[in-house]
Motif scaffolding. Structure first.
Motif, PDB file in Angstrom:
ATOM      1  N   ARG A  37       0.824  -1.219   0.000  1.00 49.87           N
ATOM      2  CA  ARG A  37       0.000   0.000   0.000  1.00 49.87           C
ATOM      3  C   ARG A  37       0.855   1.264   0.000  1.00 49.87           C
ATOM      4  NH1 ARG A  37      -5.352  -1.395   1.265  1.00 49.87           N
ATOM      5  NH2 ARG A  37      -5.438  -3.506   2.041  1.00 49.87           N
ATOM      6  N   GLN A  38       1.922   1.261   0.815  1.00 50.32           N
ATOM      7  CA  GLN A  38       2.731   2.477   0.925  1.00 50.32           C
ATOM      8  C   GLN A  38       3.460   2.824  -0.369  1.00 50.32           C
ATOM      9  OE1 GLN A  38       2.761  -0.226   2.826  1.00 50.32           O
ATOM     10  NE2 GLN A  38       4.724  -0.613   3.762  1.00 50.32           N
ATOM     11  N   GLY A  39       3.566   1.902  -1.292  1.00 49.11           N
ATOM     12  CA  GLY A  39       4.195   2.173  -2.585  1.00 49.11           C
ATOM     13  C   GLY A  39       3.201   2.340  -3.708  1.00 49.11           C
ATOM     14  N   SER A  40       1.914   2.446  -3.352  1.00 52.78           N
ATOM     15  CA  SER A  40       0.854   2.538  -4.366  1.00 52.78           C
ATOM     16  C   SER A  40       0.243   3.929  -4.388  1.00 52.78           C
ATOM     17  CB  SER A  40      -0.247   1.520  -4.063  1.00 52.78           C
ATOM     18  OG  SER A  40       0.274   0.215  -4.045  1.00 52.78           O
ATOM     19  N   ILE A  41      -0.295   4.286  -5.541  1.00 60.09           N
ATOM     20  CA  ILE A  41      -0.966   5.574  -5.683  1.00 60.09           C
ATOM     21  C   ILE A  41      -2.146   5.417  -6.636  1.00 60.09           C
ATOM     22  CG2 ILE A  41       0.577   6.342  -7.535  1.00 60.09           C
ATOM     23  CD1 ILE A  41       0.261   9.207  -6.350  1.00 60.09           C
ATOM     24  N   MET A  42      -3.254   6.040  -6.280  1.00 56.37           N
ATOM     25  CA  MET A  42      -4.438   6.069  -7.136  1.00 56.37           C
ATOM     26  C   MET A  42      -4.461   7.420  -7.827  1.00 56.37           C
ATOM     27  SD  MET A  42      -7.168   4.776  -8.301  1.00 56.37           S
ATOM     28  CE  MET A  42      -8.710   5.241  -9.039  1.00 56.37           C
ATOM     29  N   VAL A  43      -4.466   7.408  -9.141  1.00 56.13           N
ATOM     30  CA  VAL A  43      -4.556   8.637  -9.920  1.00 56.13           C
ATOM     31  C   VAL A  43      -5.959   8.694 -10.489  1.00 56.13           C
ATOM     32  CG1 VAL A  43      -3.636   9.927 -11.885  1.00 56.13           C
ATOM     33  CG2 VAL A  43      -2.105   8.515 -10.495  1.00 56.13           C
ATOM     34  N   GLY A  44      -6.644   9.804 -10.269  1.00 52.61           N
ATOM     35  CA  GLY A  44      -8.011   9.907 -10.757  1.00 52.61           C
ATOM     36  C   GLY A  44      -8.462  11.337 -10.919  1.00 52.61           C
ATOM     37  N   LEU A  65      -6.616  17.397 -12.813  1.00 51.76           N
ATOM     38  CA  LEU A  65      -7.656  18.399 -13.067  1.00 51.76           C
ATOM     39  C   LEU A  65      -7.985  18.498 -14.551  1.00 51.76           C
ATOM     40  CD1 LEU A  65      -6.454  21.111 -10.535  1.00 51.76           C
ATOM     41  CD2 LEU A  65      -8.310  19.449 -10.266  1.00 51.76           C
ATOM     42  N   THR A  66      -7.850  17.381 -15.258  1.00 51.67           N
ATOM     43  CA  THR A  66      -8.162  17.365 -16.689  1.00 51.67           C
ATOM     44  C   THR A  66      -9.448  16.607 -16.965  1.00 51.67           C
ATOM     45  OG1 THR A  66      -6.787  15.393 -16.953  1.00 51.67           O
ATOM     46  CG2 THR A  66      -5.747  17.534 -17.388  1.00 51.67           C
ATOM     47  N   GLY A  67     -10.171  16.250 -15.913  1.00 52.58           N
ATOM     48  CA  GLY A  67     -11.384  15.463 -16.080  1.00 52.58           C
ATOM     49  C   GLY A  67     -12.578  16.137 -15.442  1.00 52.58           C
ATOM     50  N   VAL A  68     -13.173  15.485 -14.465  1.00 47.66           N
ATOM     51  CA  VAL A  68     -14.429  15.909 -13.869  1.00 47.66           C
ATOM     52  C   VAL A  68     -14.273  17.112 -12.940  1.00 47.66           C
ATOM     53  CG1 VAL A  68     -16.324  15.141 -12.379  1.00 47.66           C
ATOM     54  CG2 VAL A  68     -15.390  13.596 -14.107  1.00 47.66           C
ATOM     55  N   VAL A  69     -13.312  17.055 -12.021  1.00 43.13           N
ATOM     56  CA  VAL A  69     -13.158  18.085 -10.999  1.00 43.13           C
ATOM     57  C   VAL A  69     -12.358  19.272 -11.530  1.00 43.13           C
ATOM     58  CG1 VAL A  69     -12.227  18.579  -8.695  1.00 43.13           C
ATOM     59  CG2 VAL A  69     -13.334  16.401  -9.142  1.00 43.13           C
ATOM     60  N   THR A  70     -12.842  20.466 -11.231  1.00 45.89           N
ATOM     61  CA  THR A  70     -12.144  21.694 -11.626  1.00 45.89           C
ATOM     62  C   THR A  70     -11.374  22.254 -10.426  1.00 45.89           C
ATOM     63  OG1 THR A  70     -13.977  23.142 -10.996  1.00 45.89           O
ATOM     64  CG2 THR A  70     -13.995  22.257 -13.261  1.00 45.89           C
ATOM     65  N   LYS A  71     -10.484  23.208 -10.672  1.00 43.38           N
ATOM     66  CA  LYS A  71      -9.750  23.860  -9.584  1.00 43.38           C
ATOM     67  C   LYS A  71     -10.713  24.541  -8.616  1.00 43.38           C
ATOM     68  CE  LYS A  71      -5.429  24.820 -11.985  1.00 43.38           C
ATOM     69  NZ  LYS A  71      -4.516  25.870 -12.462  1.00 43.38           N
ATOM     70  N   GLN A  72     -11.776  25.115  -9.147  1.00 44.55           N
ATOM     71  CA  GLN A  72     -12.769  25.792  -8.312  1.00 44.55           C
ATOM     72  C   GLN A  72     -13.490  24.791  -7.399  1.00 44.55           C
ATOM     73  OE1 GLN A  72     -12.545  26.174 -11.681  1.00 44.55           O
ATOM     74  NE2 GLN A  72     -11.691  28.234 -11.767  1.00 44.55           N
ATOM     75  N   GLN A  73     -13.850  23.640  -7.930  1.00 51.61           N
ATOM     76  CA  GLN A  73     -14.515  22.617  -7.115  1.00 51.61           C
ATOM     77  C   GLN A  73     -13.579  22.086  -6.041  1.00 51.61           C
ATOM     78  OE1 GLN A  73     -15.541  20.200 -10.514  1.00 51.61           O
ATOM     79  NE2 GLN A  73     -17.735  20.441 -10.077  1.00 51.61           N
ATOM     80  N   LEU A  74     -12.318  21.908  -6.389  1.00 48.53           N
ATOM     81  CA  LEU A  74     -11.341  21.445  -5.409  1.00 48.53           C
ATOM     82  C   LEU A  74     -11.166  22.458  -4.286  1.00 48.53           C
ATOM     83  CD1 LEU A  74      -9.250  19.413  -4.440  1.00 48.53           C
ATOM     84  CD2 LEU A  74      -7.600  20.514  -5.970  1.00 48.53           C
ATOM     85  N   ALA A  75     -11.076  23.733  -4.640  1.00 42.94           N
ATOM     86  CA  ALA A  75     -10.930  24.787  -3.642  1.00 42.94           C
ATOM     87  C   ALA A  75     -12.151  24.817  -2.714  1.00 42.94           C
ATOM     88  CB  ALA A  75     -10.749  26.138  -4.322  1.00 42.94           C
TER      89      ALA A  75
END
Length: 81
Positions: A37-44, A65-75
């Motif tokens: 687990r410590q060497g794994s990463i989920m990119v989404g 930030l090239t898909g569903v979520v925008t910078k504004q939604q993340l903020a």
């Protein structure tokens, strides 16, 4: 929901949901392939599935930030929790 109920009724068995964000999928990958687990990463690109999946499974995550979520939604999410 409805399809899962129909499948359970037809088979006479309780279904186990293993899709995101259930940690069962990561548990399976870890045990089947010897991945740590410590060497794994989920990119989404979704907070509610991809990033929640990583958090539930105890692995790192990277939000693109090239898909569903925008910078504004993340903020907004960071601000509102």
């Amino acid at each position: 929901g409805a399809q899962l109920a129909a499948l359970s009724a037809a088979s006479g068995r309780e279904a186990t949901v293993v899709g995101k964000p259930s940690r069962l999928l990561v548990d399976l990958i870890v045990s089947a392939f010897g991945v740590e687990r410590q060497g794994s990463i989920m990119v989404g690109d979704r907070l509610d599935t991809d990033i929640a999946f990583a958090n539930e499974a105890g692995i790192s995550s990277a939000l693109v930030l090239t898909g569903v979520v925008t910078k504004q939604q993340l903020a907004k999410e960071e601000r509102d929790g």
